[in-house]
Design a protein around this motif. Structure first.
Motif, PDB file in Angstrom:
ATOM      1  N   TYR A 100       2.026   2.665 -12.549  1.00 58.17           N
ATOM      2  CA  TYR A 100       1.362   1.538 -11.915  1.00 58.17           C
ATOM      3  C   TYR A 100       1.567   0.252 -12.706  1.00 58.17           C
ATOM      4  N   LEU A 101       1.592  -0.845 -11.977  1.00 59.05           N
ATOM      5  CA  LEU A 101       1.775  -2.166 -12.578  1.00 59.05           C
ATOM      6  C   LEU A 101       0.548  -3.054 -12.421  1.00 59.05           C
ATOM      7  N   ASN A 102      -0.323  -2.741 -11.449  1.00 56.93           N
ATOM      8  CA  ASN A 102      -1.483  -3.591 -11.163  1.00 56.93           C
ATOM      9  C   ASN A 102      -2.488  -2.787 -10.346  1.00 56.93           C
ATOM     10  N   GLY A 103      -3.612  -3.428 -10.034  1.00 55.56           N
ATOM     11  CA  GLY A 103      -4.671  -2.743  -9.300  1.00 55.56           C
ATOM     12  C   GLY A 103      -4.275  -2.305  -7.903  1.00 55.56           C
ATOM     13  N   LEU A 104      -3.471  -3.111  -7.221  1.00 54.97           N
ATOM     14  CA  LEU A 104      -3.013  -2.723  -5.891  1.00 54.97           C
ATOM     15  C   LEU A 104      -2.179  -1.453  -5.972  1.00 54.97           C
ATOM     16  N   ASP A 105      -1.356  -1.393  -6.996  1.00 53.21           N
ATOM     17  CA  ASP A 105      -0.492  -0.238  -7.209  1.00 53.21           C
ATOM     18  C   ASP A 105      -1.316   1.008  -7.501  1.00 53.21           C
ATOM     19  N   VAL A 106      -2.386   0.849  -8.282  1.00 53.79           N
ATOM     20  CA  VAL A 106      -3.263   1.988  -8.582  1.00 53.79           C
ATOM     21  C   VAL A 106      -3.846   2.545  -7.286  1.00 53.79           C
ATOM     22  N   ALA A 107      -4.317   1.668  -6.418  1.00 50.97           N
ATOM     23  CA  ALA A 107      -4.916   2.116  -5.155  1.00 50.97           C
ATOM     24  C   ALA A 107      -3.905   2.880  -4.304  1.00 50.97           C
ATOM     25  N   ALA A 108      -2.702   2.314  -4.168  1.00 52.11           N
ATOM     26  CA  ALA A 108      -1.678   2.962  -3.340  1.00 52.11           C
ATOM     27  C   ALA A 108      -1.211   4.275  -3.954  1.00 52.11           C
ATOM     28  N   ALA A 109      -0.987   4.268  -5.263  1.00 56.04           N
ATOM     29  CA  ALA A 109      -0.495   5.479  -5.925  1.00 56.04           C
ATOM     30  C   ALA A 109      -1.525   6.592  -5.874  1.00 56.04           C
ATOM     31  N   LEU A 110      -2.780   6.249  -6.178  1.00 56.22           N
ATOM     32  CA  LEU A 110      -3.820   7.277  -6.204  1.00 56.22           C
ATOM     33  C   LEU A 110      -3.992   7.910  -4.834  1.00 56.22           C
ATOM     34  N   LEU A 111      -3.978   7.096  -3.781  1.00 54.87           N
ATOM     35  CA  LEU A 111      -4.152   7.644  -2.437  1.00 54.87           C
ATOM     36  C   LEU A 111      -2.943   8.483  -2.032  1.00 54.87           C
ATOM     37  N   SER A 112      -1.743   8.020  -2.317  1.00 60.07           N
ATOM     38  CA  SER A 112      -0.549   8.781  -1.917  1.00 60.07           C
ATOM     39  C   SER A 112      -0.518  10.148  -2.579  1.00 60.07           C
ATOM     40  N   ARG A 113      -1.066  10.247  -3.768  1.00 65.08           N
ATOM     41  CA  ARG A 113      -1.069  11.516  -4.495  1.00 65.08           C
ATOM     42  C   ARG A 113      -2.078  12.501  -3.927  1.00 65.08           C
ATOM     43  N   CYS A 114      -2.873  12.062  -2.945  1.00 62.77           N
ATOM     44  CA  CYS A 114      -3.794  12.962  -2.248  1.00 62.77           C
ATOM     45  C   CYS A 114      -3.077  13.762  -1.162  1.00 62.77           C
ATOM     46  N   ALA A 115      -1.873  13.340  -0.800  1.00 63.66           N
ATOM     47  CA  ALA A 115      -1.127  13.999   0.279  1.00 63.66           C
ATOM     48  C   ALA A 115      -0.500  15.300  -0.210  1.00 63.66           C
ATOM     49  N   SER A 116      -0.014  16.083   0.730  1.00 65.96           N
ATOM     50  CA  SER A 116       0.797  17.242   0.369  1.00 65.96           C
ATOM     51  C   SER A 116       2.074  16.725  -0.283  1.00 65.96           C
ATOM     52  N   PRO A 117       2.818  17.569  -1.012  1.00 67.42           N
ATOM     53  CA  PRO A 117       4.061  17.070  -1.617  1.00 67.42           C
ATOM     54  C   PRO A 117       5.005  16.408  -0.620  1.00 67.42           C
ATOM     55  N   ALA A 118       5.207  17.040   0.533  1.00 72.26           N
ATOM     56  CA  ALA A 118       6.085  16.423   1.540  1.00 72.26           C
ATOM     57  C   ALA A 118       5.474  15.126   2.060  1.00 72.26           C
ATOM     58  N   GLY A 119       4.152  15.124   2.273  1.00 72.10           N
ATOM     59  CA  GLY A 119       3.470  13.931   2.735  1.00 72.10           C
ATOM     60  C   GLY A 119       3.513  12.817   1.707  1.00 72.10           C
ATOM     61  N   TYR A 120       3.498  13.178   0.431  1.00 74.83           N
ATOM     62  CA  TYR A 120       3.579  12.178  -0.634  1.00 74.83           C
ATOM     63  C   TYR A 120       4.885  11.401  -0.538  1.00 74.83           C
ATOM     64  N   PHE A 121       5.999  12.101  -0.346  1.00 78.75           N
ATOM     65  CA  PHE A 121       7.290  11.411  -0.252  1.00 78.75           C
ATOM     66  C   PHE A 121       7.332  10.513   0.977  1.00 78.75           C
ATOM     67  N   ALA A 122       6.853  11.027   2.098  1.00 81.67           N
ATOM     68  CA  ALA A 122       6.866  10.231   3.330  1.00 81.67           C
ATOM     69  C   ALA A 122       5.999   8.987   3.184  1.00 81.67           C
ATOM     70  N   MET A 123       4.832   9.150   2.575  1.00 82.88           N
ATOM     71  CA  MET A 123       3.928   8.014   2.428  1.00 82.88           C
ATOM     72  C   MET A 123       4.472   7.006   1.416  1.00 82.88           C
ATOM     73  N   THR A 124       5.037   7.485   0.318  1.00 82.18           N
ATOM     74  CA  THR A 124       5.607   6.583  -0.681  1.00 82.18           C
ATOM     75  C   THR A 124       6.726   5.756  -0.076  1.00 82.18           C
ATOM     76  N   HIS A 125       7.572   6.392   0.729  1.00 74.43           N
ATOM     77  CA  HIS A 125       8.665   5.654   1.366  1.00 74.43           C
ATOM     78  C   HIS A 125       8.124   4.609   2.350  1.00 74.43           C
ATOM     79  N   GLU A 126       7.050   4.951   3.055  1.00 75.28           N
ATOM     80  CA  GLU A 126       6.459   3.971   3.966  1.00 75.28           C
ATOM     81  C   GLU A 126       5.857   2.806   3.184  1.00 75.28           C
ATOM     82  N   LEU A 127       5.176   3.105   2.092  1.00 80.30           N
ATOM     83  CA  LEU A 127       4.576   2.045   1.280  1.00 80.30           C
ATOM     84  C   LEU A 127       5.640   1.099   0.734  1.00 80.30           C
ATOM     85  N   LEU A 128       6.759   1.646   0.304  1.00 87.25           N
ATOM     86  CA  LEU A 128       7.832   0.806  -0.213  1.00 87.25           C
ATOM     87  C   LEU A 128       8.469  -0.025   0.903  1.00 87.25           C
TER      88      LEU A 128
END
Length: 231
Positions: A100-128
């Motif tokens: 993480y680089l900032n508070g916004l990043d913490v929020a996005a990263a923490l939530l994405s890590r709640c997904a299943s492994p496959a869901g994590y990749f899909a969500m991370t790609h959408e966030l980017l």
């Protein structure tokens, strides 16, 4: 009695004949699933998420930030080949580790890590891919509200930012409903994210994206420079 017996044997023969191709087809589907390593994702002991064969000869680790423009560019430029070609074959695995680089990043990263492994990749790609849209929503916070946010404890602030940035809706699309979100957004998981950040810093990460190939840190960070190193 002879005719019913003959009929029974004939029926059994017909069933066997039909079952053979079906069984072969099922075996082929299973084999195809194993050969397509983009269907295999898992959490790693280091705290990241890996897609691809755990026995891949080339192991690519990316420390990334969801608010990092260079990370978004790498995701966009590598989309056609990194996972669809290199990972699919089983020759390369890709592991994402949040940095993480900032508070916004913490929020996005923490939530994405709640997904299943496959869901994590899909969500991370959408966030980017939608980075400019959701990060801009912080500008809508009224000036009077900002001191209140700054006074909040980190975990409470993270929850507020998830709502402000519309990340709750993004999470919903990737299997993180309200109940799962409440259960996952814990101090322990926030601490784990901080440990992952510290782990990266100790390994030499100073910014994002930073890449490691088979444990060796790379001095390049664009797809044009990384892909030749995966050959």
């Amino acid at each position: 009695m002879r005719r019913p017996l003959l009929a029974t044997f004939a029926a059994l023969a017909a069933i066997t004949a039909l079952a053979g191709p079906a069984t072969d087809a099922a075996a082929q589907r299973r084999a195809a699933a194993v050969q397509d390593w983009t269907r295999v994702a898992a959490r790693t002991p280091e705290g990241g998420f890996r897609i691809g064969s755990p026995d891949a000869r080339i192991k690519l680790v990316e420390y990334l930030s969801t608010t990092c423009g260079h990370c978004a560019a790498f995701s966009r430029e590598s989309a056609a080949r990194l996972i669809p070609v290199h990972v699919r074959s089983g020759r390369v695995s890709v592991e994402y580790r949040n940095y993480y680089l900032n508070g916004l990043d913490v929020a996005a990263a923490l939530l994405s890590r709640c997904a299943s492994p496959a869901g994590y990749f899909a969500m991370t790609h959408e966030l980017l891919a939608t980075q400019a849209t959701w990060t801009a929503r912080i500008q809508s916070v009224p000036a009077a509200r900002r001191p209140q946010l700054q006074a909040m404890a980190p975990l409470q602030l993270t929850g507020e930012l998830i709502t402000i940035l519309g990340l709750d809706a993004v999470g919903q699309r990737h299997g993180i409903g309200p109940a799962a979100r409440r259960q996952c957004l814990t101090q322990a998981n926030l601490d784990r994210l901080e440990q992952l950040h510290d782990q990266g810093a100790r390994a030499g990460v100073q910014g994002t994206p930073t890449f490691f190939i088979n444990g060796a840190i790379q001095n390049v960070n664009t797809w044009a420079e990384i892909e030749p190193r995966l050959q």
